[in-house]
Design an enzyme around this catalytic site. Sequence first.
Site, PDB file in Angstrom:
ATOM      1  N   PHE A 144      31.720  66.520  20.981  1.00 40.73           N
ATOM      2  CA  PHE A 144      30.886  67.518  20.673  1.00 40.73           C
ATOM      3  C   PHE A 144      30.049  66.944  19.473  1.00 40.73           C
ATOM      4  CE2 PHE A 144      33.816  71.062  21.594  1.00 40.73           C
ATOM      5  CZ  PHE A 144      33.006  71.824  21.991  1.00 40.73           C
ATOM      6  N   GLN A 147      27.103  65.198  20.933  1.00 42.42           N
ATOM      7  CA  GLN A 147      26.113  66.165  21.655  1.00 42.42           C
ATOM      8  C   GLN A 147      25.472  66.700  20.128  1.00 42.42           C
ATOM      9  OE1 GLN A 147      25.294  67.766  24.429  1.00 42.42           O
ATOM     10  NE2 GLN A 147      26.262  66.265  25.359  1.00 42.42           N
ATOM     11  N   HIS A 429     -18.395  42.410  17.338  1.00 43.60           N
ATOM     12  CA  HIS A 429     -17.986  43.789  17.834  1.00 43.60           C
ATOM     13  C   HIS A 429     -17.807  44.799  16.581  1.00 43.60           C
ATOM     14  CE1 HIS A 429     -15.001  46.596  20.470  1.00 43.60           C
ATOM     15  NE2 HIS A 429     -14.970  46.993  19.056  1.00 43.60           N
ATOM     16  N   GLU A 430     -17.440  44.375  15.516  1.00 46.11           N
ATOM     17  CA  GLU A 430     -17.170  45.406  14.272  1.00 46.11           C
ATOM     18  C   GLU A 430     -18.828  45.437  13.694  1.00 46.11           C
ATOM     19  OE1 GLU A 430     -14.864  47.356  13.926  1.00 46.11           O
ATOM     20  OE2 GLU A 430     -13.452  45.959  15.143  1.00 46.11           O
ATOM     21  N   HIS A 433     -20.465  47.903  15.864  1.00 42.67           N
ATOM     22  CA  HIS A 433     -20.270  49.319  15.743  1.00 42.67           C
ATOM     23  C   HIS A 433     -21.046  49.896  14.230  1.00 42.67           C
ATOM     24  CE1 HIS A 433     -16.907  50.229  18.140  1.00 42.67           C
ATOM     25  NE2 HIS A 433     -16.449  49.426  17.587  1.00 42.67           N
ATOM     26  N   ASP A 505     -11.899  51.784  22.290  1.00 38.44           N
ATOM     27  CA  ASP A 505     -13.130  52.526  21.992  1.00 38.44           C
ATOM     28  C   ASP A 505     -13.614  53.305  23.214  1.00 38.44           C
ATOM     29  OD1 ASP A 505     -13.352  51.070  19.494  1.00 38.44           O
ATOM     30  OD2 ASP A 505     -14.646  49.575  20.167  1.00 38.44           O
TER      31      ASP A 505
END
Length: 600
Positions: A144, A147, A429-430, A433, A505
């Site tokens: 029990f 459970q 990359h940054e 953006h 992205d």
Amino acid sequence: MDKDKMKKILKIVLNVIIIAAILLATATAIYFIYTTQKEKNSEENILSYTELINEINNNNVEKIEMTVGSTSVKVKLKGVEEEKTSLMKDLQVMAFTDLVQSKKLEGSDIELVTNPQSFLSQLPSYIMSILPTVIMFALLIMLFKMQGLGDKGEVYDDTERKEKITFDDIAGLDEEKEELKELVDFLKEPKRFSDMGAKIPKGVLLYGKPGTGKTLIAKAIAGEAGVPFISMSGSEFIEMFAGLGASRVRKLFDRARRLSPCIVFIDEIDAIGSRRTSNSGAETENNQTLNQLLVEMDGFSSEETIIVLAATNRPEMLDKALLRPGRFDRQVTIPAPDLRGREEILKIHAKDKKLAEDVSLHDIAEDTAGFTGAELANILNEAAIIATRKQHEGITNSDLDEAVKKVTVGLEKTSRMISEKDKKLTAYHEAGHAIVSRFLPTQTAVKEVSIIPRGMAGGYTMYKSDEDKYYISKTEMEEKLIALLGGRAAEKLILNDISTGASNDIEVATQIAKDMVTVYGMSDIIGPISLKDNEGQLEYQMFGDDMQDAIGKEVKKLIDIAYRDAQEILKQNVETLHAIASELIAKEKINEADFNKFFN
Ligand code: ADP
Ligand code: ZN
């Protein structure tokens, strides 16, 4: 009663039972080994049954000692000092006693002593008989417990709280509070309303994302009215044995009736109250639980003054039976806080924190559009931890900034080694953006660009969020796609190679494009049609294969145009792109003011 205390006590009791069972088993085993050993040792003193009968018939026996319930008999032979023991089978005992009795009637001088059954001699068999039961119980309880029933079986009870939560502890949500104040009056003076013939509402559903303060409101209603608050969560049922869900609901309402007037709060009600569709095992179990809930809600009269508040963030999932009159017939939506709400929530949670002079909670509120109350509370706590670690006098603005970033992008990983090649890639990359979004009118200003890894991201570009929006226009979504693809576009343009760094992205951009076409009806070719069904699945079958082709083409077109536009913007600003990327490689981080200097 304290829930933790209950858990501890239960645990101790369980352990004691288990240990006792083990001890009993060992003791019995030892006893049996010991007794059989003893019998073996005294083999020469044993008299077999036939020998015993012979001795009796030959009148050689002086005294026989028997014990009720035992099959061993002590025999004293005439002229022999030592007593002998005779073991007989169960069935032989009766015949033997008869024999001795008849011998005595014949005038024999055998002395027959019958001892009453001793408790001690019985102990082993006694233990043996209850041992299986004890072990069974121990196992059952353990099962029990695994459970999740053992400790979760108790209903959460707030009746003994000393500090009551009130409406003052809830920031923002003014209209919602106003609407729910009525419930407080019902709970305080039920008679006034029933005298007038008014029925007191039984159920109120609170709709809203997790962390928006639904539990808090339910507790505050109980606190304001000065009535007990008892609660449970729908998700607890999912992991339970069949039939237990229903009995838990019964238990909850039994308790509510005893405590009435009171508030019953059911969190995540969609876990039990979701629409009855199929007939799988889990479904049937849920149905039983749901039916019990409906029975209970229909069962209590309005004089009992129990108000059931239930929370969910998926109202569309709920079984319609729950929403019928007399059940959850009132619904209140709890929205994520707006700018003013966020500032107030921050103020409430800052009360018990040491803030530095320069802190502006308004600025933090501006940076946290879309955050829930729970997330804002968490940010203040994180900031307090950061400030402590940095040995600041109080929580500073930079601690708060750091906390916001930690919660949104993840922890900064300054110690991770990054190769020069990766650094360059991330920088372009940054920068891509950031530059692209700078030329997009609908996009917000850049707040910070960094190539220091944080959480899962190798670098990040943070944007300001300067207003709370309810609607997003098509142009805005198109420009969002361009900004998202700016990173990949820069990689392609400068390094003439592309990397996995843009995968997230691309994922986000594709999802937006799909939604534009299939949910928001923003494609001219598809038209204003929603292609998602209630469960969020695409549903184009009724329009035929042509529609499927058209959706794909439209999504691809949106992405292609955005990618082309991003590259176009970068081509026109390639000098700036190089400049910002080199600055990033040198400094790793650029703030808003420094970023803007590149564009004069
Ligand atoms: P829900 O039940 O909607 O998931 P909770 O009521 O459990 O959310 O909110 C979690 C915590 O978030 C609260 O204990 C409280 O600290 C904070 N919180 C959420 N909303 C607010 C609010 N409007 N004002 C003050 N604190 C809030
Ligand atoms: Zn990116």
